[in-house]
Design a protein around this motif. Structure first.
Motif, short mmCIF file in Angstrom:
data_model
loop_
_atom_site.label_atom_id
_atom_site.label_comp_id
_atom_site.label_asym_id
_atom_site.label_seq_id
_atom_site.Cartn_x
_atom_site.Cartn_y
_atom_site.Cartn_z
N UNK A 1 39.93 75.87 107.78
CA UNK A 1 41.19 75.34 108.29
C UNK A 1 42.32 76.33 108.01
N UNK A 2 43.16 76.65 109.00
CA UNK A 2 44.26 77.58 108.76
C UNK A 2 45.18 77.07 107.65
N UNK A 3 45.63 77.98 106.80
CA UNK A 3 46.54 77.59 105.73
C UNK A 3 47.98 77.74 106.22
N UNK A 4 48.92 77.33 105.37
CA UNK A 4 50.31 77.20 105.80
C UNK A 4 50.92 78.45 106.39
N UNK A 5 50.53 79.61 105.86
CA UNK A 5 51.14 80.84 106.37
C UNK A 5 50.84 81.04 107.86
N UNK A 6 49.66 80.58 108.30
CA UNK A 6 49.29 80.72 109.71
C UNK A 6 50.23 79.91 110.60
N UNK A 7 50.56 78.68 110.17
CA UNK A 7 51.44 77.84 110.99
C UNK A 7 52.87 78.37 110.99
N UNK A 8 53.33 78.90 109.87
CA UNK A 8 54.67 79.50 109.84
C UNK A 8 54.71 80.77 110.70
N UNK A 9 53.62 81.51 110.70
CA UNK A 9 53.57 82.70 111.56
C UNK A 9 53.61 82.30 113.03
N UNK A 10 52.85 81.25 113.38
CA UNK A 10 52.88 80.75 114.76
C UNK A 10 54.28 80.27 115.13
N UNK A 11 54.93 79.55 114.22
CA UNK A 11 56.27 79.06 114.50
C UNK A 11 57.21 80.23 114.79
N UNK A 12 57.10 81.30 114.02
CA UNK A 12 57.94 82.47 114.26
C UNK A 12 57.68 83.12 115.60
N UNK A 13 56.40 83.22 115.97
CA UNK A 13 56.04 83.80 117.27
C UNK A 13 56.56 82.94 118.41
N UNK A 14 56.38 81.63 118.31
CA UNK A 14 56.82 80.74 119.39
C UNK A 14 58.34 80.66 119.46
N UNK A 15 58.99 80.76 118.32
CA UNK A 15 60.46 80.81 118.33
C UNK A 15 60.94 82.03 119.11
N UNK A 16 60.30 83.16 118.87
CA UNK A 16 60.71 84.40 119.55
C UNK A 16 60.39 84.36 121.03
N UNK A 17 59.24 83.80 121.40
CA UNK A 17 58.81 83.84 122.79
C UNK A 17 59.45 82.78 123.67
#
Length: 269
Positions: A1-17
């Motif tokens: 299961x992805x750990x928290x850093x993965x979801x924060x990284x996704x949030x940053x990518x989606x925020x930018x895109x």
């Protein structure tokens, strides 16, 4: 299961895109179709994460809550958008990229109050600026449960998974079966600060690295780690292998249906 850093990284990518513009939202698979129709063409305001939960916030107080679970993935690709491949639960199309969500445990449209209810069930997240580590300590300091189990309890501490759990305990020489109430305030503060730093690095590089510079392959001459998870670690998935510090064998056992890894020599009472 992805750990928290993965979801924060996704949030940053989606925020930018996607943030700050209207997006197209669809559900090629169909299981999110009615909610996607309500969001299609709406302003994507921002993306954020709390622990292992991702939130897409849209204009009109509408929020998509995503929990990837064991098998969920989000992939981001430059436009033009291709035909959906596989079971795409949700597709978000922005100005330059589109993102496809497959196989999540949760993908649901919530109100702000419902989002608050989700977050209220979660412990503090070391990656959030609004985190309150005292909330976690209040529970840990009174608990007879092992610190290894407490670190994985998302109601106590949010975002920590099996890798960060094993590695932070090793880095601080803590026996994993230590009861929370026996941990001590000073040790807890060191663990919290270390998790915040390690997980923030994970957001930046997209993998989990926990080995200090003096123990890296280039410093010791050992072979780099070969594992699909990537990253240099001390004990995670290294059962039966020599500890990078003392050379004794790393061991593992089952704890609450998850594999726990530690070094009995380096992590003594």
């Amino acid at each position: 299961m992805p750990e928290g850093h993965t979801l924060h990284r996704l949030a940053g990518v989606h925020q930018e895109l996607f943030a700050g513009a209207a997006v197209r939202v669809s559900s090629p698979q169909g299981r999110f179709a009615s909610s996607a129709a309500l969001l299609d063409g709406a302003l994507f305001e921002r993306a954020e994460a709390h622990g292992k939960h991702l939130f897409h916030r849209y204009a009109g107080d509408r929020v998509v809550h995503v929990h990837l679970g064991l098998y969920g993935t989000f992939t981001e690709t430059e436009l033009p958008a291709s035909e959906p491949r596989g079971q795409v639960r949700m597709r978000v199309v922005g100005r330059t990229h589109f993102a496809d969500l497959r196989g999540p445990t949760r993908c649901e449209l919530l109100t702000p109050d419902e989002v608050t209810a989700v977050r209220d069930r979660l412990g503090p997240d070391p990656l959030r600026t609004d985190a309150e580590p005292e909330r976690a300590w209040a529970r840990i300091s009174k608990s007879r449960t092992s610190i290894a189990a407490l670190l994985m309890d998302q109601k106590v501490l949010s975002g920590v998974g099996n890798v960060y759990r094993a590695e932070v305990l090793f880095r601080h020489g803590i026996p994993p079966m230590t009861a929370g109430r026996d941990l001590g305030r000073e040790r807890w503060e060191l663990v919290w600060d270390d998790l915040a730093a390690l997980m923030a690095d994970g957001v930046k590089v997209g993998r989990i690295d926990t080995v200090r510079p003096e123990h890296l392959p280039e410093a010791t001459g050992r072979a780099p780690r070969q594992d699909r998870h990537g990253g240099e670690v001390y004990v995670y998935r290294r059962a039966g292998m020599p500890c990078l510090i003392c050379g004794d064998e790393v061991v593992t056992e089952d704890l609450a249906a998850r594999n726990l890894y530690w070094c009995p020599t380096c992590q003594t009472a």
